[in-house]
Design a protein around this motif. Structure first.
Motif, PDB file in Angstrom:
ATOM      1  N   GLU A  92     -32.999  11.419 -79.440  1.00 58.05           N
ATOM      2  CA  GLU A  92     -32.416  10.341 -78.641  1.00 58.05           C
ATOM      3  C   GLU A  92     -32.298   9.076 -79.482  1.00 58.05           C
ATOM      4  OE1 GLU A  92     -34.217  11.224 -74.259  1.00 58.05           O
ATOM      5  OE2 GLU A  92     -35.585  10.334 -75.698  1.00 58.05           O
ATOM      6  N   THR A  93     -31.504   8.139 -78.998  1.00 58.64           N
ATOM      7  CA  THR A  93     -31.419   6.842 -79.659  1.00 58.64           C
ATOM      8  C   THR A  93     -32.774   6.155 -79.568  1.00 58.64           C
ATOM      9  OG1 THR A  93     -30.686   5.769 -77.629  1.00 58.64           O
ATOM     10  CG2 THR A  93     -28.967   6.568 -79.134  1.00 58.64           C
ATOM     11  N   LEU A  94     -33.040   5.254 -80.497  1.00 59.27           N
ATOM     12  CA  LEU A  94     -34.348   4.605 -80.573  1.00 59.27           C
ATOM     13  C   LEU A  94     -34.407   3.268 -79.842  1.00 59.27           C
ATOM     14  CD1 LEU A  94     -35.228   5.440 -84.286  1.00 59.27           C
ATOM     15  CD2 LEU A  94     -35.986   6.589 -82.203  1.00 59.27           C
ATOM     16  N   ASP A  95     -33.549   3.077 -78.872  1.00 60.64           N
ATOM     17  CA  ASP A  95     -33.594   1.854 -78.070  1.00 60.64           C
ATOM     18  C   ASP A  95     -34.350   2.128 -76.767  1.00 60.64           C
ATOM     19  OD1 ASP A  95     -31.855   3.303 -76.481  1.00 60.64           O
ATOM     20  OD2 ASP A  95     -30.085   2.213 -77.136  1.00 60.64           O
ATOM     21  N   LEU A  96     -34.435   1.122 -75.922  1.00 62.92           N
ATOM     22  CA  LEU A  96     -35.168   1.259 -74.667  1.00 62.92           C
ATOM     23  C   LEU A  96     -34.258   1.518 -73.466  1.00 62.92           C
ATOM     24  CD1 LEU A  96     -37.854  -1.536 -75.134  1.00 62.92           C
ATOM     25  CD2 LEU A  96     -38.118   0.938 -75.410  1.00 62.92           C
ATOM     26  N   ALA A  97     -33.005   1.865 -73.735  1.00 60.51           N
ATOM     27  CA  ALA A  97     -32.073   2.190 -72.655  1.00 60.51           C
ATOM     28  C   ALA A  97     -32.552   3.443 -71.922  1.00 60.51           C
ATOM     29  CB  ALA A  97     -30.676   2.420 -73.224  1.00 60.51           C
ATOM     30  N   PRO A  98     -32.196   3.582 -70.644  1.00 54.31           N
ATOM     31  CA  PRO A  98     -32.550   4.810 -69.931  1.00 54.31           C
ATOM     32  C   PRO A  98     -32.002   6.035 -70.673  1.00 54.31           C
ATOM     33  CG  PRO A  98     -31.724   3.160 -68.404  1.00 54.31           C
ATOM     34  CD  PRO A  98     -31.481   2.634 -69.789  1.00 54.31           C
ATOM     35  N   LYS A  99     -32.785   7.113 -70.655  1.00 54.59           N
ATOM     36  CA  LYS A  99     -32.421   8.332 -71.379  1.00 54.59           C
ATOM     37  C   LYS A  99     -31.949   9.400 -70.396  1.00 54.59           C
ATOM     38  CE  LYS A  99     -33.764   6.270 -75.046  1.00 54.59           C
ATOM     39  NZ  LYS A  99     -32.779   5.454 -75.708  1.00 54.59           N
ATOM     40  N   ALA A 100     -30.843  10.033 -70.714  1.00 52.64           N
ATOM     41  CA  ALA A 100     -30.243  11.055 -69.855  1.00 52.64           C
ATOM     42  C   ALA A 100     -31.178  12.243 -69.671  1.00 52.64           C
ATOM     43  CB  ALA A 100     -28.924  11.520 -70.462  1.00 52.64           C
ATOM     44  N   LYS A 142     -40.918  13.434 -70.587  1.00 53.06           N
ATOM     45  CA  LYS A 142     -41.461  12.849 -71.824  1.00 53.06           C
ATOM     46  C   LYS A 142     -42.217  11.557 -71.522  1.00 53.06           C
ATOM     47  CE  LYS A 142     -38.185  14.762 -75.168  1.00 53.06           C
ATOM     48  NZ  LYS A 142     -37.252  14.451 -76.250  1.00 53.06           N
ATOM     49  N   GLY A 143     -42.956  11.548 -70.421  1.00 53.62           N
ATOM     50  CA  GLY A 143     -43.809  10.413 -70.076  1.00 53.62           C
ATOM     51  C   GLY A 143     -43.134   9.287 -69.322  1.00 53.62           C
ATOM     52  N   ALA A 144     -41.821   9.371 -69.107  1.00 53.90           N
ATOM     53  CA  ALA A 144     -41.100   8.296 -68.413  1.00 53.90           C
ATOM     54  C   ALA A 144     -40.629   8.794 -67.044  1.00 53.90           C
ATOM     55  CB  ALA A 144     -39.904   7.840 -69.242  1.00 53.90           C
ATOM     56  N   PRO A 145     -40.826   7.987 -65.988  1.00 58.38           N
ATOM     57  CA  PRO A 145     -40.394   8.418 -64.662  1.00 58.38           C
ATOM     58  C   PRO A 145     -38.873   8.468 -64.569  1.00 58.38           C
ATOM     59  CG  PRO A 145     -41.073   6.126 -64.597  1.00 58.38           C
ATOM     60  CD  PRO A 145     -41.386   6.631 -65.982  1.00 58.38           C
ATOM     61  N   VAL A 146     -38.381   9.376 -63.710  1.00 55.05           N
ATOM     62  CA  VAL A 146     -36.930   9.540 -63.582  1.00 55.05           C
ATOM     63  C   VAL A 146     -36.410   8.908 -62.302  1.00 55.05           C
ATOM     64  CG1 VAL A 146     -36.889  11.601 -65.030  1.00 55.05           C
ATOM     65  CG2 VAL A 146     -37.113  11.845 -62.552  1.00 55.05           C
ATOM     66  N   ALA A 147     -35.137   8.513 -62.362  1.00 54.04           N
ATOM     67  CA  ALA A 147     -34.452   7.882 -61.235  1.00 54.04           C
ATOM     68  C   ALA A 147     -32.950   8.001 -61.470  1.00 54.04           C
ATOM     69  CB  ALA A 147     -34.832   6.403 -61.139  1.00 54.04           C
ATOM     70  N   ALA A 148     -32.176   7.689 -60.435  1.00 57.44           N
ATOM     71  CA  ALA A 148     -30.736   7.562 -60.628  1.00 57.44           C
ATOM     72  C   ALA A 148     -30.494   6.325 -61.482  1.00 57.44           C
ATOM     73  CB  ALA A 148     -30.011   7.453 -59.294  1.00 57.44           C
ATOM     74  N   LEU A 185     -28.970  11.139 -63.464  1.00 60.39           N
ATOM     75  CA  LEU A 185     -30.430  11.120 -63.542  1.00 60.39           C
ATOM     76  C   LEU A 185     -30.857  10.690 -64.939  1.00 60.39           C
ATOM     77  CD1 LEU A 185     -33.005  11.780 -61.875  1.00 60.39           C
ATOM     78  CD2 LEU A 185     -32.982  14.016 -63.009  1.00 60.39           C
ATOM     79  N   VAL A 186     -31.759   9.703 -64.993  1.00 57.00           N
ATOM     80  CA  VAL A 186     -32.241   9.178 -66.272  1.00 57.00           C
ATOM     81  C   VAL A 186     -33.751   8.998 -66.228  1.00 57.00           C
ATOM     82  CG1 VAL A 186     -30.082   7.961 -66.838  1.00 57.00           C
ATOM     83  CG2 VAL A 186     -31.880   6.767 -65.572  1.00 57.00           C
ATOM     84  N   ALA A 187     -34.348   8.954 -67.413  1.00 56.43           N
ATOM     85  CA  ALA A 187     -35.755   8.605 -67.574  1.00 56.43           C
ATOM     86  C   ALA A 187     -35.812   7.117 -67.915  1.00 56.43           C
ATOM     87  CB  ALA A 187     -36.386   9.442 -68.681  1.00 56.43           C
ATOM     88  N   LEU A 188     -36.670   6.395 -67.213  1.00 57.63           N
ATOM     89  CA  LEU A 188     -36.764   4.938 -67.367  1.00 57.63           C
ATOM     90  C   LEU A 188     -37.868   4.583 -68.351  1.00 57.63           C
ATOM     91  CD1 LEU A 188     -36.557   4.031 -63.580  1.00 57.63           C
ATOM     92  CD2 LEU A 188     -34.678   4.010 -65.248  1.00 57.63           C
ATOM     93  N   LEU A 189     -37.488   4.051 -69.500  1.00 55.87           N
ATOM     94  CA  LEU A 189     -38.483   3.613 -70.480  1.00 55.87           C
ATOM     95  C   LEU A 189     -39.021   2.237 -70.136  1.00 55.87           C
ATOM     96  CD1 LEU A 189     -36.882   4.884 -73.805  1.00 55.87           C
ATOM     97  CD2 LEU A 189     -38.286   6.098 -72.157  1.00 55.87           C
ATOM     98  N   ARG A 247     -38.507  -1.028 -66.859  1.00 59.14           N
ATOM     99  CA  ARG A 247     -38.127  -1.203 -65.452  1.00 59.14           C
ATOM    100  C   ARG A 247     -38.522   0.018 -64.621  1.00 59.14           C
ATOM    101  NH1 ARG A 247     -33.933  -5.435 -64.415  1.00 59.14           N
ATOM    102  NH2 ARG A 247     -33.867  -4.302 -62.477  1.00 59.14           N
ATOM    103  N   GLN A 248     -39.726   0.493 -64.877  1.00 60.29           N
ATOM    104  CA  GLN A 248     -40.194   1.705 -64.223  1.00 60.29           C
ATOM    105  C   GLN A 248     -40.474   1.514 -62.733  1.00 60.29           C
ATOM    106  OE1 GLN A 248     -43.370   3.223 -66.682  1.00 60.29           O
ATOM    107  NE2 GLN A 248     -41.921   3.980 -68.203  1.00 60.29           N
ATOM    108  N   GLU A 249     -40.422   0.275 -62.270  1.00 60.61           N
ATOM    109  CA  GLU A 249     -40.581   0.036 -60.838  1.00 60.61           C
ATOM    110  C   GLU A 249     -39.424   0.637 -60.042  1.00 60.61           C
ATOM    111  OE1 GLU A 249     -38.469  -3.597 -62.531  1.00 60.61           O
ATOM    112  OE2 GLU A 249     -40.141  -2.335 -63.132  1.00 60.61           O
ATOM    113  N   HIS A 250     -38.323   0.998 -60.727  1.00 65.71           N
ATOM    114  CA  HIS A 250     -37.175   1.625 -60.076  1.00 65.71           C
ATOM    115  C   HIS A 250     -37.275   3.149 -60.061  1.00 65.71           C
ATOM    116  CE1 HIS A 250     -35.127  -2.159 -59.646  1.00 65.71           C
ATOM    117  NE2 HIS A 250     -35.298  -2.415 -60.928  1.00 65.71           N
ATOM    118  N   ALA A 251     -38.435   3.680 -60.451  1.00 64.71           N
ATOM    119  CA  ALA A 251     -38.613   5.135 -60.491  1.00 64.71           C
ATOM    120  C   ALA A 251     -38.403   5.736 -59.108  1.00 64.71           C
ATOM    121  CB  ALA A 251     -39.999   5.485 -61.012  1.00 64.71           C
ATOM    122  N   GLY A 252     -37.821   6.911 -59.094  1.00 60.56           N
ATOM    123  CA  GLY A 252     -37.579   7.604 -57.840  1.00 60.56           C
ATOM    124  C   GLY A 252     -38.822   8.280 -57.299  1.00 60.56           C
TER     125      GLY A 252
END
Length: 140
Positions: free
Chosen positions: A23-31, A58-64, A73-77, A79-84
């Motif tokens: 994946e890219t090494l930024d903090l954007a949500p991951k597909a 991979k340790g990050a909660p998922v959400a739309a 659907l993405v994994a949130l690195l 702003r995890q308060e938006h986790a589904g």
């Protein structure tokens, strides 16, 4: 029926579901993909009160994506308060098959035919739009 907290492999059409191996090494949500290229993907399932679950790729909660009820659907690195929070509904005729549904009643939909592609969180228009995900417990 609710799953216990623990480590699981999630499969769709006998292929692993999860984030990409690279994946890219930024903090954007991951597909999150049906048919990921990461064969060793393991999810954390956290059972919550009321039969809901948080799911971690991979340790990050998922959400739309974008904190909306529907979308890819993405994994949130961050702003995890938006986790589904997800309801796992057993699919009749399967031992470990579940439909994944949001609190708003939207479902995880994988690309047709077990193709590689990002999972979408969308309204299910009828029973033909349902996707079964198999949750296999991984012994730690």
């Amino acid at each position: 029926m609710s799953l216990d907290s623990g480590l699981y492999r999630i499969l769709n059409a006998d292929r692993p579901v999860g984030r990409a191996r690279v994946e890219t090494l930024d903090l954007a949500p991951k597909a999150v993909f049906a048919r990921t290229d990461d064969e060793d993907t393991v999810w954390v399932v956290e059972a919550l009160p009321g039969g809901l679950h948080k799911l971690y790729a991979k340790g990050a909660p998922v959400a739309a994506d974008g904190g909306r009820p529907a979308g890819p659907l993405v994994a949130l690195l961050v702003r995890q308060e938006h986790a589904g929070e997800w309801e796992l509904s057993p699919v009749d005729g399967t031992k470990t098959g579940y439909e994944v549904r949001s609190r708003e009643g939207l479902v995880w939909l994988a690309p047709a035919g077990g193709e590689h592609g990002q999972i979408e969180v969308l309204p299910s228009l009828d029973s033909l739009d349902r996707t079964t995900f198999v949750f296999d417990r991984v012994d730690a």
